[in-house]
Design an enzyme around this catalytic site. Sequence first.
Site, mmCIF file in Angstrom:
data_model
loop_
_atom_site.group_PDB
_atom_site.id
_atom_site.type_symbol
_atom_site.label_atom_id
_atom_site.label_comp_id
_atom_site.label_asym_id
_atom_site.label_seq_id
_atom_site.Cartn_x
_atom_site.Cartn_y
_atom_site.Cartn_z
ATOM 1 N N HIS A 23 0.843 -1.207 0.000
ATOM 2 C CA HIS A 23 0.000 0.000 0.000
ATOM 3 C C HIS A 23 0.877 1.255 0.000
ATOM 4 O O HIS A 23 0.616 2.211 -0.732
ATOM 5 C CB HIS A 23 -0.889 0.055 1.253
ATOM 6 C CG HIS A 23 -1.907 -1.048 1.366
ATOM 7 N ND1 HIS A 23 -2.072 -1.784 2.507
ATOM 8 C CD2 HIS A 23 -2.817 -1.519 0.482
ATOM 9 C CE1 HIS A 23 -3.054 -2.655 2.341
ATOM 10 N NE2 HIS A 23 -3.519 -2.524 1.107
ATOM 11 N N LYS A 47 -17.613 -6.487 9.072
ATOM 12 C CA LYS A 47 -16.352 -7.210 9.269
ATOM 13 C C LYS A 47 -15.868 -7.056 10.699
ATOM 14 O O LYS A 47 -16.184 -6.083 11.367
ATOM 15 C CB LYS A 47 -15.279 -6.639 8.330
ATOM 16 C CG LYS A 47 -15.324 -7.229 6.940
ATOM 17 C CD LYS A 47 -14.047 -6.847 6.219
ATOM 18 C CE LYS A 47 -14.004 -7.367 4.794
ATOM 19 N NZ LYS A 47 -12.828 -6.870 4.073
ATOM 20 N N ARG A 96 -1.704 -6.066 -8.505
ATOM 21 C CA ARG A 96 -0.492 -6.837 -8.234
ATOM 22 C C ARG A 96 -0.255 -7.915 -9.280
ATOM 23 O O ARG A 96 0.864 -8.179 -9.691
ATOM 24 C CB ARG A 96 -0.592 -7.510 -6.855
ATOM 25 C CG ARG A 96 -0.543 -6.544 -5.707
ATOM 26 C CD ARG A 96 -1.024 -7.190 -4.440
ATOM 27 N NE ARG A 96 -2.409 -7.627 -4.580
ATOM 28 C CZ ARG A 96 -3.184 -8.014 -3.590
ATOM 29 N NH1 ARG A 96 -2.701 -8.074 -2.373
ATOM 30 N NH2 ARG A 96 -4.437 -8.377 -3.796
ATOM 31 N N SER A 134 -2.843 -7.786 2.913
ATOM 32 C CA SER A 134 -3.143 -7.631 4.340
ATOM 33 C C SER A 134 -3.556 -8.981 4.933
ATOM 34 O O SER A 134 -3.192 -9.323 6.060
ATOM 35 C CB SER A 134 -4.282 -6.632 4.532
ATOM 36 O OG SER A 134 -3.907 -5.367 4.074
HETATM 37 O O1 PNS Z 1 -8.946 -3.139 0.372
HETATM 38 P P1 PNS Z 1 -10.189 -3.667 -0.270
HETATM 39 O O2 PNS Z 1 -10.990 -4.457 0.739
HETATM 40 O O3 PNS Z 1 -9.931 -4.429 -1.538
HETATM 41 O O4 PNS Z 1 -11.073 -2.384 -0.681
HETATM 42 C C1 PNS Z 1 -12.351 -2.521 -1.243
HETATM 43 C C2 PNS Z 1 -13.097 -1.178 -1.310
HETATM 44 C C3 PNS Z 1 -13.119 -0.497 0.041
HETATM 45 C C4 PNS Z 1 -12.416 -0.282 -2.302
HETATM 46 C C5 PNS Z 1 -14.540 -1.481 -1.795
HETATM 47 O O5 PNS Z 1 -15.095 -2.495 -1.007
HETATM 48 C C6 PNS Z 1 -15.465 -0.270 -1.740
HETATM 49 O O6 PNS Z 1 -15.300 0.669 -2.483
HETATM 50 N N1 PNS Z 1 -16.464 -0.303 -0.837
HETATM 51 C C7 PNS Z 1 -17.406 0.778 -0.650
HETATM 52 C C8 PNS Z 1 -18.812 0.376 -1.073
HETATM 53 C C9 PNS Z 1 -19.046 0.642 -2.546
HETATM 54 O O7 PNS Z 1 -18.952 1.761 -3.019
HETATM 55 N N2 PNS Z 1 -19.387 -0.434 -3.275
HETATM 56 C C10 PNS Z 1 -19.622 -0.384 -4.710
HETATM 57 C C11 PNS Z 1 -18.338 -0.203 -5.486
HETATM 58 S S1 PNS Z 1 -18.036 -1.477 -6.583
#
Ligand code: PNS
Length: 177
Positions: A23, A47, A96, A134
């Site tokens: 990150h 979560k 990645r 993570s």
């Molecule tokens: O680190 P991660 O868990 O891969 O991040 C995922 C994240 C936070 C980017 C994604 O879950 C997110 O944007 N969540 C917010 C809810 C949302 O907007 N959902 C629709 C987008 S596809």
Amino acid sequence: MSTRHEPRIALYPGSFDPLTNGHVDIIERGARLFDRIIIAILVNPEKSPLFTPAERVELAREVFAHWPNVEVDTFNGLLVDYAQAKQASVLVRGLRAVSDFEYEMQMALMNRHLSPDLETVFMMPGEAYTYLSSRLVKEVFALGGSVTGLVPAAVERRLLAKREQAELTTRVGSSQK
Ligand code: PNS
């Protein structure tokens, strides 16, 4: 042609539980490309994270204390709504490996469907971080492996403190039985 432009604000959204050196690598790249980059930490009530959102904010702020254009914040709800509130025009995501692609493409296209002007920009981390996640950091640490070099020193210190606290609680608990 004028070179003046509106400040370009990018969001780097994620769970960051915990922040890894992968990150950090992406954030540093983003900070060089955009006027401001906001590390947007998702607060997901479903979560059960290792680090609370407040702890994750504190750690990210500590790691990027010397980067004036890197900010740290939390969000919940739709990412596109948060982006609009922050006047961000770019979402940064790290890619990645090919295995990341399908999930990332779905998210990027859904976000574009919801907010056509918000652009997702993918960046590749340094190759030393391509296997890093993570989830794996948490697993290795929980099983007693070393995470040195995989996470910032501040995160490693906090992980060790959590382990010590857990061991202390267990010892106190068993001595009271
Ligand atoms: O680190 P991660 O868990 O891969 O991040 C995922 C994240 C936070 C980017 C994604 O879950 C997110 O944007 N969540 C917010 C809810 C949302 O907007 N959902 C629709 C987008 S596809």
